[in-house]
Each structure stands twice: as C-alpha cells, then as structure tokens.
Design an enzyme around this catalytic site. Structure first.
Site, short mmCIF file in Angstrom:
data_model
loop_
_atom_site.label_atom_id
_atom_site.label_comp_id
_atom_site.label_asym_id
_atom_site.label_seq_id
_atom_site.Cartn_x
_atom_site.Cartn_y
_atom_site.Cartn_z
N GLY A 99 -9.75 -1.93 7.34
CA GLY A 99 -10.94 -1.13 7.59
C GLY A 99 -11.31 -1.19 9.06
N GLN B 167 -16.86 -0.89 16.24
CA GLN B 167 -15.88 -1.92 16.65
C GLN B 167 -15.00 -1.43 17.81
OE1 GLN B 167 -14.71 -2.72 12.29
NE2 GLN B 167 -14.45 -4.72 13.26
N CYS C 148 -12.51 -10.19 9.84
CA CYS C 148 -13.10 -9.13 10.65
C CYS C 148 -12.30 -9.01 11.93
CB CYS C 148 -14.57 -9.46 10.96
SG CYS C 148 -15.40 -8.15 11.89
N LEU C 149 -11.92 -7.78 12.26
CA LEU C 149 -11.12 -7.58 13.47
C LEU C 149 -11.91 -7.94 14.72
CD1 LEU C 149 -9.35 -4.24 12.44
CD2 LEU C 149 -8.40 -6.57 12.39
N HIS D 115 -18.52 -4.20 3.70
CA HIS D 115 -18.32 -4.86 4.99
C HIS D 115 -18.46 -3.84 6.13
CE1 HIS D 115 -15.86 -7.80 7.60
NE2 HIS D 115 -15.82 -6.67 8.31
N GLU D 116 -17.85 -2.66 5.93
CA GLU D 116 -17.87 -1.64 7.00
C GLU D 116 -19.26 -1.01 7.16
OE1 GLU D 116 -15.44 -1.77 8.87
OE2 GLU D 116 -14.02 -2.76 7.53
N HIS E 210 -21.33 -3.12 9.24
CA HIS E 210 -21.10 -2.94 10.69
C HIS E 210 -21.99 -1.82 11.24
CE1 HIS E 210 -17.90 -5.59 12.00
NE2 HIS E 210 -17.07 -5.21 11.04
O1 K1U Z 1 -14.05 -4.36 9.60
C1 K1U Z 1 -13.11 -5.06 9.96
O2 K1U Z 1 -13.27 -5.88 10.85
C2 K1U Z 1 -11.77 -4.93 9.29
C3 K1U Z 1 -11.53 -6.00 8.23
C4 K1U Z 1 -11.96 -5.44 6.89
C5 K1U Z 1 -12.12 -6.39 5.75
C6 K1U Z 1 -11.14 -7.32 5.40
C7 K1U Z 1 -11.32 -8.16 4.32
C8 K1U Z 1 -12.44 -8.07 3.56
C9 K1U Z 1 -13.41 -7.18 3.91
C10 K1U Z 1 -13.25 -6.32 4.99
C11 K1U Z 1 -10.05 -6.34 8.24
O3 K1U Z 1 -9.23 -5.52 8.01
S1 K1U Z 1 -9.61 -7.97 8.62
C12 K1U Z 1 -7.82 -7.95 8.46
C13 K1U Z 1 -7.34 -7.95 7.05
O4 K1U Z 1 -8.10 -8.22 6.13
C14 K1U Z 1 -5.93 -7.61 6.73
C15 K1U Z 1 -5.01 -7.34 7.71
C16 K1U Z 1 -3.71 -7.02 7.38
C17 K1U Z 1 -3.31 -6.97 6.07
C18 K1U Z 1 -4.22 -7.23 5.08
C19 K1U Z 1 -5.53 -7.54 5.40
ZN ZN Z 2 -15.52 -6.38 10.41
#
Ligand code: K1U
Ligand code: ZN
Length: 169
Positions: free
Chosen positions: A46, A51, A94-95, A136-137, A140
């Site tokens: 996401g 972001q 979270c990225l 989560h998004e 943000h």
């Molecule tokens: O919003 C963001 O920072 C993105 C975040 C979204 C998220 C992940 C997990 C639970 C709720 C919301 C991410 O994508 S973190 C990276 C991640 O979860 C992932 C990366 C590669 C493969 C699988 C998962």
């Molecule tokens: Zn996030």
C-alpha cells in the site's frame, strides 16, 4: 511514470491532514502512475500520497499474493462508512518507518466508499489483509501512523531511533 522518494519518520509532513481531490485531471493521473510504480518498487502492499509528499486523499493498494497476477487498486477520497465490532490483530509495517513491524488490533471488516481511477463512486466491503491495509492507508491521510496504536514506551523508542538516524544523516 517516475519513482518518487518516500518520506521517513520523523518527517513532520507525515502528520499532515491530506486534502480531498476535487476532480480527475492529468496531474492526478500521473500521480496515480507514480504511486503504483513507487509502491511496487519499494516493495509495499500500500501507499498513501502523503508518503511521497503529496498531501491529497489518494491511496494505492495491491494485496495479491506473490504467485498471483498483480491486482492494483486505487482509492480516491476513501472513507470508512462502517466498521465491524469484531477485531483482528495483524502485524503491520510502514514504508515510512522502514524495517519496523508490530502487531496492531483493528476492526476485522470495513466498508469503504471512494472514487475509482475513472472518478466513479464505488463502495466495497473489505476483510483480511485488505481491511488492515486500507485502514492503515486512510490513517495516513489523517496524519495517523500505526505506531500511534502502540504503547507509549514502544512509540517513543521507535520515534527516538528514527530521530537519531535522521540527525546522523
Ligand atoms: O503504508 C505503507 O507504509 C505501506 C505498508 C502497508 C501495510 C503493510 C502491512 C500492514 C498494513 C499496511 C507496507 O506495504 S509495509 C511492507 C509490506 O508489508 C510488504 C512488503 C513486501 C511484501 C509484502 C509485504
Ligand atoms: Zn504506512
């Protein structure tokens, strides 16, 4: 299409409230393409526009499994119109807070109203990982981070760690 830098804690723009998108124009179309490319490159499941330092209510998500074809989703001005009483605990990342993961409890099912990439009104019921990710998004878009749901001790620990890393460049 361009890969855009993702802003990282403690960047104060992560606490801004994003503004609604009034109409679909070519700038929004380009932003959607940039967000999808940036999300897949990260990689993430996401991304909210803030972001990449764009304070508008726009979210991209793809929760397809790694053996499934890509399933990009675009949410313009998403709003939760209903949330279940029952809760689900999921590990979140979270990225904007790289390499930090914690369990968060949220409603296990939500109904979300939004406009799609043609700016048509839509409503979906989400459960599982999609429900966790869309909540989560949308957080943000309101300046809320998943660490806000953790204990003060954990939140302060991670905030200090990222503040120190930012000071050290
Ligand atoms: O919003 C963001 O920072 C993105 C975040 C979204 C998220 C992940 C997990 C639970 C709720 C919301 C991410 O994508 S973190 C990276 C991640 O979860 C992932 C990366 C590669 C493969 C699988 C998962
Ligand atoms: Zn996030």
């Amino acid at each position: 299409m361009a890969l855009r830098p993702i802003i990282i804690l403690p960047d104060t723009r992560l606490r801004e409230i994003s503004r609604p998108i009034e109409r679909l124009d070519s700038a929004t179309g380009s932003l959607i393409e940039d967000m999808l490319a940036t999300m897949y490159d990260a990689p993430g499941i996401g991304l909210a526009a803030i972001q990449i330092a764009e304070p508008v209510r726009l979210v991209t998500i793809d929760v397809a499994g790694k053996d499934e074809p890509p399933a990009p989703m675009v949410f313009i001005n998403p709003e939760i119109t209903w949330a279940s009483e029952d809760k689900n605990v999921h590990e979140e990342g979270c990225l904007s807070i790289p390499d930090y993961y914690e369990e968060v409890e949220r409603p296990s099912r939500v109904r979300v109203r939004f406009r799609d990439r043609e700016f048509k009104e839509q409503e979906i019921d989400a459960d599982g990982l999609l429900a966790t990710c869309i909540q989560h998004e949308i957080d943000h878009l309101n300046g809320v981070l998943f660490i806000d749901y953790l204990s003060r001790l954990k939140r302060e620990r991670v905030t200090k760690k990222f503040a120190k890393a930012a000071r050290q460049g």
